[in-house]
Scaffold this motif. Structure first.
Motif, mmCIF file in Angstrom:
data_model
loop_
_atom_site.group_PDB
_atom_site.id
_atom_site.type_symbol
_atom_site.label_atom_id
_atom_site.label_comp_id
_atom_site.label_asym_id
_atom_site.label_seq_id
_atom_site.Cartn_x
_atom_site.Cartn_y
_atom_site.Cartn_z
ATOM 1 N N ASN A 182 -0.544 4.927 -0.540
ATOM 2 C CA ASN A 182 -1.659 5.814 -0.850
ATOM 3 C C ASN A 182 -1.269 7.259 -0.597
ATOM 4 N N GLU A 183 -1.241 8.067 -1.641
ATOM 5 C CA GLU A 183 -0.974 9.487 -1.439
ATOM 6 C C GLU A 183 -2.176 10.139 -0.765
ATOM 7 N N VAL A 184 -1.903 10.943 0.240
ATOM 8 C CA VAL A 184 -2.967 11.666 0.949
ATOM 9 C C VAL A 184 -3.427 12.819 0.048
ATOM 10 N N SER A 243 2.072 0.685 3.863
ATOM 11 C CA SER A 243 1.880 -0.543 4.626
ATOM 12 C C SER A 243 3.214 -1.021 5.198
ATOM 13 N N PHE A 258 2.380 10.000 2.052
ATOM 14 C CA PHE A 258 1.717 8.747 1.732
ATOM 15 C C PHE A 258 1.385 7.945 2.986
ATOM 16 N N GLN A 259 0.287 7.234 2.937
ATOM 17 C CA GLN A 259 0.038 6.128 3.851
ATOM 18 C C GLN A 259 0.756 4.911 3.260
ATOM 19 N N VAL A 298 0.846 -1.196 0.000
ATOM 20 C CA VAL A 298 0.000 0.000 0.000
ATOM 21 C C VAL A 298 0.880 1.245 0.000
#
Length: 324
Positions: free
Chosen positions: A45-47, A57, A54-55, A43
């Motif tokens: 995920n760009e905020v 994992s 990024f978020q 994972v």
């Protein structure tokens, strides 16, 4: 012509001259980088409200930490974003919590990095508040028990610094006692001593999925209009055993940073928060500002105001610019 005035420009005559007499300099040693750890695999995920943040994992954490270390940024503050939440924020203090897992992994694979563990419940509670709710408000003393459990579990996982951000009265006393009783007398507390109920936190709440489901946090975070209250809060934390004092936010509260620096003999940490980051990134994407110059000016102002350390989402950018 009589030269009866001062020639201040003599010390500004060249880049080398300006560098030699510069009073405050920003280095990678000043920086702490916030990271958001989510569950799952692969994972990144760009905020949306924080371009470049990024978020990530757990399986991507080590690569991120090695990159930071190579850039010369040697401290991170970890925020966990769990899949499951409950009324008491159980995921904050269980042995298999996401921050605990990330801490163990980082200390195993990149042991030279300092891991600062954010100690709060808001990311883990179903209601999004920083403690246990009774009668639609946060119960201060019941929340302290869970925060102490969280701090000990983070120390057990290998955190180098405990950073409680909850703003409960007495939190430093209770956490210090719990750490000491568990044998972690050498683990310092980086207290969110002065944390205002600020509108600058919006993008963080997107990243950490921690928006309150009702009401706001104004009964436990500080009124932005108050200055003397900051000194009372900081004094309490020092008396209770805090080793660092955080002022949050930073940019619009530089007077508070200076007040705290002038009054307390402890390292002062300025938190350059998400809204401050997002505004700069948005203007940079529009081409309205010189991002590099503005970021250095802004963070140097925090050091000039008295900050010894800065928590900032710009840490990687700054490190890259300094290495150019």
């Amino acid at each position: 012509m009589t030269n009866n005035f001062k020639r201040h420009r003599r010390l500004r005559s060249s880049a080398a001259m300006r560098s030699m007499v510069r009073e405050n300099k920003l280095t990678t040693d000043d920086l702490i980088y916030p990271i958001f750890i989510v569950e799952g695999e692969n994972v990144i995920n760009e905020v949306p409200s924080m371009p470049g943040v990024f978020q990530i994992s757990l399986d991507r954490v080590v690569d991120e930490m090695r990159e930071l270390n190579a850039l010369g940024v040697h401290a991170v503050i970890i925020f966990g974003v769990p899949n499951e939440k409950d009324e008491h924020g159980t995921g904050a203090f269980v042995n298999g919590g996401i921050v605990q897992k990330a801490t163990r992994l980082i200390k195993k694979e990149v042991p030279e990095l300092l891991v600062v563990a954010d100690t709060c419940l808001c990311e883990y509670t179903s209601h999004g508040h920083c403690g246990v709710i009774h009668n639609d408000d946060v119960d201060n003393d019941e929340s302290l028990t869970l925060l102490a459990k969280t701090a000990v579990s983070q120390a057990e996982a290998g955190a180098d610094i405990i950073a409680p951000s909850n703003m409960m009265d007495g939190y430093v006393t209770v956490i210090r006692q719990a750490l000491d009783e568990a044998g972690y007398t050498s683990i310092p507390i980086m207290a969110y001593a002065v944390k205002y109920a600020s509108s600058f936190y919006g993008p963080f709440r997107d990243a950490a999925d921690s928006t309150p489901q009702f009401g706001d946090r104004k009964t436990y975070q500080m009124d932005p209009a108050n200055r003397q209250e900051a000194l009372r809060e900081a004094a309490s934390d020092i008396e209770e055993g805090a080793d660092f004092l955080i002022v949050k936010p930073a940019m619009s509260y530089l007077d508070i940073v200076r007040d705290v620096k002038n009054n307390f003999n402890a390292p002062i940490v300025a938190y350059n928060v998400s809204g401050e980051y997002a505004m700069v990134k948005a203007a940079a994407l529009k081409g309205w500002i010189d991002e590099k110059e503005l970021v250095f000016e802004k963070l140097t102002a925090m050091k000039r105001a008295g900050a010894d350390l800065i928590i900032t989402y710009f840490a990687k950018d700054i490190a890259k610019w300094l290495n150019e």
